[in-house]
Design a protein around this motif. Structure first.
Motif, PDB file in Angstrom:
ATOM      1  N   ALA A 131       0.816  -1.214   0.000  1.00  0.00           N
ATOM      2  CA  ALA A 131       0.000   0.000   0.000  1.00  0.00           C
ATOM      3  C   ALA A 131       0.849   1.263   0.000  1.00  0.00           C
ATOM      4  O   ALA A 131       0.315   2.363  -0.125  1.00  0.00           O
ATOM      5  CB  ALA A 131      -0.927   0.009   1.223  1.00  0.00           C
ATOM      6  N   THR A 132       2.174   1.109   0.132  1.00  0.00           N
ATOM      7  CA  THR A 132       3.070   2.261   0.164  1.00  0.00           C
ATOM      8  C   THR A 132       4.269   1.983  -0.734  1.00  0.00           C
ATOM      9  O   THR A 132       4.551   0.825  -1.075  1.00  0.00           O
ATOM     10  CB  THR A 132       3.575   2.543   1.593  1.00  0.00           C
ATOM     11  OG1 THR A 132       4.491   1.499   1.979  1.00  0.00           O
ATOM     12  CG2 THR A 132       2.417   2.595   2.584  1.00  0.00           C
ATOM     13  N   PRO A 133       5.019   3.018  -1.122  1.00  0.00           N
ATOM     14  CA  PRO A 133       6.203   2.816  -1.972  1.00  0.00           C
ATOM     15  C   PRO A 133       7.234   1.870  -1.349  1.00  0.00           C
ATOM     16  O   PRO A 133       7.813   1.033  -2.045  1.00  0.00           O
ATOM     17  CB  PRO A 133       6.768   4.232  -2.116  1.00  0.00           C
ATOM     18  CG  PRO A 133       5.581   5.124  -1.969  1.00  0.00           C
ATOM     19  CD  PRO A 133       4.723   4.458  -0.932  1.00  0.00           C
ATOM     20  N   LYS A 134       7.486   1.988  -0.057  1.00  0.00           N
ATOM     21  CA  LYS A 134       8.474   1.125   0.593  1.00  0.00           C
ATOM     22  C   LYS A 134       7.989  -0.320   0.624  1.00  0.00           C
ATOM     23  O   LYS A 134       8.775  -1.254   0.402  1.00  0.00           O
ATOM     24  CB  LYS A 134       8.751   1.628   2.010  1.00  0.00           C
ATOM     25  CG  LYS A 134       9.834   0.827   2.739  1.00  0.00           C
ATOM     26  CD  LYS A 134      11.178   0.917   2.020  1.00  0.00           C
ATOM     27  CE  LYS A 134      12.255   0.155   2.772  1.00  0.00           C
ATOM     28  NZ  LYS A 134      13.565   0.213   2.066  1.00  0.00           N
ATOM     29  N   GLN A 135       6.720  -0.524   0.904  1.00  0.00           N
ATOM     30  CA  GLN A 135       6.174  -1.880   0.892  1.00  0.00           C
ATOM     31  C   GLN A 135       6.327  -2.498  -0.499  1.00  0.00           C
ATOM     32  O   GLN A 135       6.682  -3.671  -0.625  1.00  0.00           O
ATOM     33  CB  GLN A 135       4.702  -1.866   1.308  1.00  0.00           C
ATOM     34  CG  GLN A 135       4.463  -1.579   2.777  1.00  0.00           C
ATOM     35  CD  GLN A 135       2.987  -1.520   3.123  1.00  0.00           C
ATOM     36  OE1 GLN A 135       2.133  -1.819   2.299  1.00  0.00           O
ATOM     37  NE2 GLN A 135       2.678  -1.110   4.349  1.00  0.00           N
ATOM     38  N   LYS A 136       6.068  -1.704  -1.533  1.00  0.00           N
ATOM     39  CA  LYS A 136       6.219  -2.200  -2.901  1.00  0.00           C
ATOM     40  C   LYS A 136       7.669  -2.571  -3.183  1.00  0.00           C
ATOM     41  O   LYS A 136       7.952  -3.640  -3.760  1.00  0.00           O
ATOM     42  CB  LYS A 136       5.758  -1.136  -3.907  1.00  0.00           C
ATOM     43  CG  LYS A 136       5.889  -1.579  -5.355  1.00  0.00           C
ATOM     44  CD  LYS A 136       5.376  -0.502  -6.310  1.00  0.00           C
ATOM     45  CE  LYS A 136       5.510  -0.975  -7.764  1.00  0.00           C
ATOM     46  NZ  LYS A 136       4.998   0.036  -8.723  1.00  0.00           N
ATOM     47  N   GLU A 137       8.593  -1.739  -2.762  1.00  0.00           N
ATOM     48  CA  GLU A 137      10.024  -2.010  -2.964  1.00  0.00           C
ATOM     49  C   GLU A 137      10.423  -3.329  -2.299  1.00  0.00           C
ATOM     50  O   GLU A 137      11.118  -4.164  -2.901  1.00  0.00           O
ATOM     51  CB  GLU A 137      10.852  -0.852  -2.395  1.00  0.00           C
ATOM     52  CG  GLU A 137      12.353  -1.065  -2.459  1.00  0.00           C
ATOM     53  CD  GLU A 137      13.127  -0.005  -1.685  1.00  0.00           C
ATOM     54  OE1 GLU A 137      14.238  -0.301  -1.231  1.00  0.00           O
ATOM     55  OE2 GLU A 137      12.593   1.119  -1.523  1.00  0.00           O
ATOM     56  N   VAL A 138       9.985  -3.521  -1.068  1.00  0.00           N
ATOM     57  CA  VAL A 138      10.319  -4.735  -0.324  1.00  0.00           C
ATOM     58  C   VAL A 138       9.652  -5.955  -0.952  1.00  0.00           C
ATOM     59  O   VAL A 138      10.246  -7.027  -1.063  1.00  0.00           O
ATOM     60  CB  VAL A 138       9.903  -4.590   1.152  1.00  0.00           C
ATOM     61  CG1 VAL A 138      10.057  -5.911   1.912  1.00  0.00           C
ATOM     62  CG2 VAL A 138      10.747  -3.508   1.830  1.00  0.00           C
ATOM     63  N   TYR A 139       8.407  -5.785  -1.388  1.00  0.00           N
ATOM     64  CA  TYR A 139       7.686  -6.899  -2.007  1.00  0.00           C
ATOM     65  C   TYR A 139       8.381  -7.352  -3.292  1.00  0.00           C
ATOM     66  O   TYR A 139       8.603  -8.550  -3.504  1.00  0.00           O
ATOM     67  CB  TYR A 139       6.245  -6.494  -2.307  1.00  0.00           C
ATOM     68  CG  TYR A 139       5.431  -7.625  -2.893  1.00  0.00           C
ATOM     69  CD1 TYR A 139       4.829  -8.565  -2.066  1.00  0.00           C
ATOM     70  CD2 TYR A 139       5.289  -7.764  -4.274  1.00  0.00           C
ATOM     71  CE1 TYR A 139       4.103  -9.630  -2.600  1.00  0.00           C
ATOM     72  CE2 TYR A 139       4.565  -8.814  -4.809  1.00  0.00           C
ATOM     73  CZ  TYR A 139       3.971  -9.740  -3.967  1.00  0.00           C
ATOM     74  OH  TYR A 139       3.267 -10.789  -4.504  1.00  0.00           O
ATOM     75  N   LEU A 140       8.736  -6.415  -4.150  1.00  0.00           N
ATOM     76  CA  LEU A 140       9.378  -6.761  -5.415  1.00  0.00           C
ATOM     77  C   LEU A 140      10.729  -7.426  -5.199  1.00  0.00           C
ATOM     78  O   LEU A 140      11.143  -8.296  -5.978  1.00  0.00           O
ATOM     79  CB  LEU A 140       9.541  -5.509  -6.281  1.00  0.00           C
ATOM     80  CG  LEU A 140       8.251  -4.870  -6.796  1.00  0.00           C
ATOM     81  CD1 LEU A 140       8.559  -3.587  -7.559  1.00  0.00           C
ATOM     82  CD2 LEU A 140       7.486  -5.832  -7.700  1.00  0.00           C
ATOM     83  N   ALA A 141      11.422  -7.033  -4.135  1.00  0.00           N
ATOM     84  CA  ALA A 141      12.744  -7.594  -3.869  1.00  0.00           C
ATOM     85  C   ALA A 141      12.678  -8.991  -3.261  1.00  0.00           C
ATOM     86  O   ALA A 141      13.623  -9.781  -3.416  1.00  0.00           O
ATOM     87  CB  ALA A 141      13.521  -6.662  -2.933  1.00  0.00           C
ATOM     88  N   ASN A 142      11.579  -9.324  -2.594  1.00  0.00           N
ATOM     89  CA  ASN A 142      11.527 -10.577  -1.841  1.00  0.00           C
ATOM     90  C   ASN A 142      10.499 -11.591  -2.352  1.00  0.00           C
ATOM     91  O   ASN A 142      10.517 -12.741  -1.914  1.00  0.00           O
ATOM     92  CB  ASN A 142      11.237 -10.278  -0.373  1.00  0.00           C
ATOM     93  CG  ASN A 142      12.384  -9.581   0.312  1.00  0.00           C
ATOM     94  OD1 ASN A 142      13.339 -10.208   0.735  1.00  0.00           O
ATOM     95  ND2 ASN A 142      12.300  -8.262   0.408  1.00  0.00           N
ATOM     96  N   PHE A 143       9.626 -11.167  -3.237  1.00  0.00           N
ATOM     97  CA  PHE A 143       8.632 -12.091  -3.779  1.00  0.00           C
ATOM     98  C   PHE A 143       8.834 -12.216  -5.285  1.00  0.00           C
ATOM     99  O   PHE A 143       9.777 -11.661  -5.847  1.00  0.00           O
ATOM    100  CB  PHE A 143       7.222 -11.635  -3.409  1.00  0.00           C
ATOM    101  CG  PHE A 143       6.963 -11.726  -1.933  1.00  0.00           C
ATOM    102  CD1 PHE A 143       6.426 -12.870  -1.376  1.00  0.00           C
ATOM    103  CD2 PHE A 143       7.295 -10.671  -1.088  1.00  0.00           C
ATOM    104  CE1 PHE A 143       6.211 -12.972  -0.011  1.00  0.00           C
ATOM    105  CE2 PHE A 143       7.090 -10.760   0.289  1.00  0.00           C
ATOM    106  CZ  PHE A 143       6.543 -11.919   0.826  1.00  0.00           C
ATOM    107  N   HIS A 144       7.967 -12.957  -5.955  1.00  0.00           N
ATOM    108  CA  HIS A 144       8.265 -13.294  -7.342  1.00  0.00           C
ATOM    109  C   HIS A 144       7.112 -13.106  -8.312  1.00  0.00           C
ATOM    110  O   HIS A 144       7.299 -13.284  -9.518  1.00  0.00           O
ATOM    111  CB  HIS A 144       8.751 -14.747  -7.431  1.00  0.00           C
ATOM    112  CG  HIS A 144       7.751 -15.764  -6.932  1.00  0.00           C
ATOM    113  ND1 HIS A 144       7.318 -15.808  -5.634  1.00  0.00           N
ATOM    114  CD2 HIS A 144       7.110 -16.773  -7.578  1.00  0.00           C
ATOM    115  CE1 HIS A 144       6.457 -16.802  -5.492  1.00  0.00           C
ATOM    116  NE2 HIS A 144       6.305 -17.400  -6.654  1.00  0.00           N
TER     117      HIS A 144
END
Length: 283
Positions: free
Chosen positions: A37-50
């Motif tokens: 829901a936030t830019p940081k959450q998106k950054e972390v999601y893209l880096a750790n999920f697939h």
């Protein structure tokens, strides 16, 4: 042979994901659940999920947009560049579609099934079908490639289970390799425990000390298998997943400025989700 599928998996270059998502969104596809829901959450999601999981309500179609095949792809030596290099092209409905090579596809099936503890038996059936379709040397060649990529135990476990449950005849060299590695037998036994557990899903009991012990046992088996598949890097990655979970952010999340506090809150939110699952089973 026809194979019933649950969804359509599309592997794209990371730079193409947002464009592909936008196109599907315009066609009526929506995220099945909110993953950030936030830019940081998106950054972390893209880096750790697939992948993104999208659903079209009218067409009842699920599409998964992958920027990597597996969340653990980086530690399993499954580089996208090599996958694209090995891919072959088939024309489907007049469009050239790139598909995984037969070796990359087989290795992916082995790793994917293993990471999910072979909880769906048709995943193992896929292994048996592929082996039946290929030349006898395919098994040894695929295993040799898996060793280069550090995923040999995933393949040996899949082959042993396919041999036991589907009577697949394995080359003598593979049988010797399985017998030599105690870790593979441990992995197969753990998978069989999970398969047997599925038979009693319709008899799920409400929360009690017994169900708590079973959950802890399953938790322990999961981490044990992560170690047997590779080394401590796998275990660390699995543990990391308990601190990075979009489901937590939907319940409570600190602002991006203090995002690190989400890792502190994660164990408490994990406990919340753990007991929520038991409450649902009581209904």
């Amino acid at each position: 042979m026809q194979r019933v599928c649950h969804d359509i998996d599309l592997l794209l270059e990371p730079a193409q994901i947002e464009k592909a998502y936008s196109i599907l969104y315009d066609e009526g596809y929506r995220m099945m659940e909110e993953v950030y829901a936030t830019p940081k959450q998106k950054e972390v999601y893209l880096a750790n999920f697939h992948h993104y999981c999208l659903y079209h309500e009218t067409k009842d179609i699920i599409v998964e947009l992958h920027w990597r095949l597996l969340a653990t792809q980086n530690i399993l030596s499954f580089p996208n560049a090599e996958l694209w290099k090995n891919a072959w092209v088939e024309k489907i409905s007049g469009i050239n579609i790139r598909l995984l090579s037969k070796y990359d596809n087989f290795l992916y099936l082995c790793v994917h099934g293993g990471q999910h503890q072979w909880k769906r038996l048709f995943w193992l059936n896929d292994i048996a079908v592929v082996i039946h379709q290929e030349e006898p040397r395919f098994i040894t060649e695929a295993y040799d490639l898996s060793k280069q990529r550090g995923i040999g135990n995933y393949v040996l476990q899949a082959l042993q289970l396919a041999s036991v449950l589907y009577k697949i005849i394995l080359p003598a060299s593979i049988i010797e390799e399985i017998a030599r590695k105690d870790s593979v037998s441990h992995l197969s036994k753990i998978a069989l425990v999970h398969m047997n557990a599925l038979l009693s899903l319709d008899k799920q009991e409400p929360f009690s000390l017994k169900t708590l012990r079973e959950k802890v046992s399953s938790f322990w088996l999961h981490y044990t298998s992560s170690y047997y598949y590779g080394d401590l890097k796998n275990v660390v990655h699995e543990a990391k997943a308990y601190f990075i979970n979009p489901a937590y952010w939907s319940v409570f999340a600190f602002p991006d400025k203090v995002f690190l506090l989400n890792y502190v809150a994660a164990p408490f939110l994990w406990g919340y989700h753990f007991f929520q699952k038991f409450k649902k089973s009581d209904l």
